[in-house]
Design a protein around this motif. Structure first.
Motif, PDB file in Angstrom:
ATOM      1  N   ALA A   1       0.816  -1.279   0.210  1.00 55.30           N
ATOM      2  CA  ALA A   1      -0.032   0.111  -0.044  1.00 55.30           C
ATOM      3  C   ALA A   1       0.965   1.235   0.060  1.00 55.30           C
ATOM      4  O   ALA A   1       0.499   2.290  -0.730  1.00 55.30           O
ATOM      5  CB  ALA A   1      -0.894   0.097   1.137  1.00 55.30           C
ATOM      6  N   PHE A   2       1.933   0.973   0.738  1.00 52.23           N
ATOM      7  CA  PHE A   2       2.712   2.385   0.929  1.00 52.23           C
ATOM      8  C   PHE A   2       3.587   2.665  -0.483  1.00 52.23           C
ATOM      9  O   PHE A   2       3.636   3.738  -0.984  1.00 52.23           O
ATOM     10  CB  PHE A   2       3.904   2.129   1.979  1.00 52.23           C
ATOM     11  CG  PHE A   2       4.893   3.274   2.228  1.00 52.23           C
ATOM     12  CD1 PHE A   2       4.358   4.357   2.853  1.00 52.23           C
ATOM     13  CD2 PHE A   2       6.167   3.196   1.537  1.00 52.23           C
ATOM     14  CE1 PHE A   2       5.266   5.491   2.936  1.00 52.23           C
ATOM     15  CE2 PHE A   2       6.926   4.214   1.778  1.00 52.23           C
ATOM     16  CZ  PHE A   2       6.711   5.384   2.434  1.00 52.23           C
ATOM     17  N   THR A   3       3.877   1.583  -1.119  1.00 51.35           N
ATOM     18  CA  THR A   3       4.617   1.791  -2.518  1.00 51.35           C
ATOM     19  C   THR A   3       3.434   2.320  -3.658  1.00 51.35           C
ATOM     20  O   THR A   3       3.760   3.089  -4.604  1.00 51.35           O
ATOM     21  CB  THR A   3       4.991   0.436  -2.945  1.00 51.35           C
ATOM     22  OG1 THR A   3       6.067  -0.025  -2.133  1.00 51.35           O
ATOM     23  CG2 THR A   3       5.716   0.430  -4.289  1.00 51.35           C
ATOM     24  N   GLN A   4       2.225   1.932  -3.488  1.00 48.65           N
ATOM     25  CA  GLN A   4       1.061   2.221  -4.420  1.00 48.65           C
ATOM     26  C   GLN A   4       0.837   3.862  -4.323  1.00 48.65           C
ATOM     27  O   GLN A   4       0.743   4.346  -5.101  1.00 48.65           O
ATOM     28  CB  GLN A   4       0.031   1.392  -4.273  1.00 48.65           C
ATOM     29  CG  GLN A   4      -0.064  -0.007  -4.919  1.00 48.65           C
ATOM     30  CD  GLN A   4      -1.386  -0.855  -4.660  1.00 48.65           C
ATOM     31  OE1 GLN A   4      -1.980  -0.483  -3.624  1.00 48.65           O
ATOM     32  NE2 GLN A   4      -1.503  -1.934  -5.406  1.00 48.65           N
TER      33      GLN A   4
ATOM     34  N   GLN B   1       3.202   5.875  -3.090  1.00 50.67           N
ATOM     35  CA  GLN B   1       3.977   6.653  -3.481  1.00 50.67           C
ATOM     36  C   GLN B   1       4.031   6.911  -4.966  1.00 50.67           C
ATOM     37  O   GLN B   1       4.362   7.850  -5.587  1.00 50.67           O
ATOM     38  CB  GLN B   1       5.381   6.122  -3.108  1.00 50.67           C
ATOM     39  CG  GLN B   1       6.001   6.384  -1.763  1.00 50.67           C
ATOM     40  CD  GLN B   1       7.099   5.827  -1.528  1.00 50.67           C
ATOM     41  OE1 GLN B   1       7.442   4.479  -2.055  1.00 50.67           O
ATOM     42  NE2 GLN B   1       8.233   6.278  -0.424  1.00 50.67           N
ATOM     43  N   GLU B   2       3.707   5.503  -5.766  1.00 47.23           N
ATOM     44  CA  GLU B   2       3.689   5.658  -7.209  1.00 47.23           C
ATOM     45  C   GLU B   2       2.381   6.730  -7.697  1.00 47.23           C
ATOM     46  O   GLU B   2       2.469   7.232  -8.612  1.00 47.23           O
ATOM     47  CB  GLU B   2       3.254   4.277  -7.717  1.00 47.23           C
ATOM     48  CG  GLU B   2       4.443   3.392  -7.598  1.00 47.23           C
ATOM     49  CD  GLU B   2       4.374   1.694  -8.024  1.00 47.23           C
ATOM     50  OE1 GLU B   2       3.223   1.758  -8.008  1.00 47.23           O
ATOM     51  OE2 GLU B   2       5.161   1.201  -8.056  1.00 47.23           O
ATOM     52  N   ASN B   3       1.258   6.601  -6.672  1.00 52.34           N
ATOM     53  CA  ASN B   3       0.149   7.426  -7.218  1.00 52.34           C
ATOM     54  C   ASN B   3       0.440   8.949  -6.974  1.00 52.34           C
ATOM     55  O   ASN B   3      -0.053   9.884  -7.708  1.00 52.34           O
ATOM     56  CB  ASN B   3      -1.038   7.165  -6.367  1.00 52.34           C
ATOM     57  CG  ASN B   3      -1.519   5.680  -6.877  1.00 52.34           C
ATOM     58  OD1 ASN B   3      -1.553   5.345  -7.916  1.00 52.34           O
ATOM     59  ND2 ASN B   3      -2.424   5.024  -5.832  1.00 52.34           N
ATOM     60  N   ALA B   4       1.257   9.061  -5.930  1.00 51.28           N
ATOM     61  CA  ALA B   4       1.671  10.669  -5.789  1.00 51.28           C
ATOM     62  C   ALA B   4       2.613  11.137  -6.850  1.00 51.28           C
ATOM     63  O   ALA B   4       2.541  12.225  -7.252  1.00 51.28           O
ATOM     64  CB  ALA B   4       2.127  10.775  -4.538  1.00 51.28           C
ATOM     65  N   LYS B   5       3.432  10.178  -7.062  1.00 51.87           N
ATOM     66  CA  LYS B   5       4.432  10.379  -8.157  1.00 51.87           C
ATOM     67  C   LYS B   5       3.830  10.935  -9.568  1.00 51.87           C
ATOM     68  O   LYS B   5       3.959  11.903 -10.343  1.00 51.87           O
ATOM     69  CB  LYS B   5       5.472   9.238  -8.255  1.00 51.87           C
ATOM     70  CG  LYS B   5       6.820   9.648  -9.327  1.00 51.87           C
ATOM     71  CD  LYS B   5       7.756   8.503  -9.495  1.00 51.87           C
ATOM     72  CE  LYS B   5       8.926   8.899 -10.381  1.00 51.87           C
ATOM     73  NZ  LYS B   5       9.711   8.103 -10.595  1.00 51.87           N
ATOM     74  N   ARG B   6       2.659   9.985  -9.869  1.00 45.45           N
ATOM     75  CA  ARG B   6       2.025  10.276 -11.199  1.00 45.45           C
ATOM     76  C   ARG B   6       1.294  11.516 -11.149  1.00 45.45           C
ATOM     77  O   ARG B   6       1.204  12.191 -12.259  1.00 45.45           O
ATOM     78  CB  ARG B   6       0.937   9.082 -11.427  1.00 45.45           C
ATOM     79  CG  ARG B   6       1.745   7.877 -12.205  1.00 45.45           C
ATOM     80  CD  ARG B   6       0.587   6.763 -12.776  1.00 45.45           C
ATOM     81  NE  ARG B   6      -0.438   6.482 -11.571  1.00 45.45           N
ATOM     82  CZ  ARG B   6      -0.250   5.132 -10.875  1.00 45.45           C
ATOM     83  NH1 ARG B   6       0.852   4.648 -11.142  1.00 45.45           N
ATOM     84  NH2 ARG B   6      -0.948   4.973  -9.994  1.00 45.45           N
ATOM     85  N   GLU B   7       0.560  11.697 -10.032  1.00 45.66           N
ATOM     86  CA  GLU B   7      -0.336  13.050  -9.860  1.00 45.66           C
ATOM     87  C   GLU B   7       0.692  14.347  -9.941  1.00 45.66           C
ATOM     88  O   GLU B   7       0.557  15.155 -10.564  1.00 45.66           O
ATOM     89  CB  GLU B   7      -0.973  13.115  -8.472  1.00 45.66           C
ATOM     90  CG  GLU B   7      -2.021  11.936  -8.611  1.00 45.66           C
ATOM     91  CD  GLU B   7      -2.748  11.856  -7.290  1.00 45.66           C
ATOM     92  OE1 GLU B   7      -2.584  12.799  -6.356  1.00 45.66           O
ATOM     93  OE2 GLU B   7      -3.648  10.993  -7.035  1.00 45.66           O
TER      94      GLU B   7
END
Length: 100
Positions: free
Chosen positions: A58-61, A63-69
């Motif tokens: 969940a933490f990795t997801q 971080q990835e969502n925040a990076k994409r946004e």
């Protein structure tokens, strides 16, 4: 609507209430951190190796969502600033023309 002194005083009273609430919550957080034996430095650094697998996933997801946004917002900002930079300034006339 005109901003009156009464409005200003109401905002000041609300600000004082919010400051009191924030200080109360800060004290509560400090007490909970002390009881758990956690320091501020522990909160800043997260070691994903020590997390349970589902939490690490969940933490990795997140971080990835925040990076994409963040990248999407940066690209929207870049395209908006590029479009306005190349556009003609409103009210600007032709070169050499005198505006009356």
């Amino acid at each position: 609507m005109a901003f009156t002194e009464q409005d200003f005083e109401a905002q000041q009273a609300q600000l004082r209430q919010l400051e009191d609430e924030l200080s109360r919550l800060d004290a509560q957080l400090d007490a909970q951190m002390k009881a758990a034996g956690v320091s501020g430095a522990d909160l800043a650094a997260v070691d994903t190796a020590t997390l349970p697998p589902e939490v690490a996933k969940a933490f990795t997801q997140a971080q990835e969502n925040a990076k994409r946004e963040g990248e999407a917002r940066a690209s929207r900002c870049a395209t908006a600033s590029t479009a306005t930079a190349s556009a003609k300034i409103p009210g600007a006339g032709r070169r050499g023309a005198v505006r009356l």
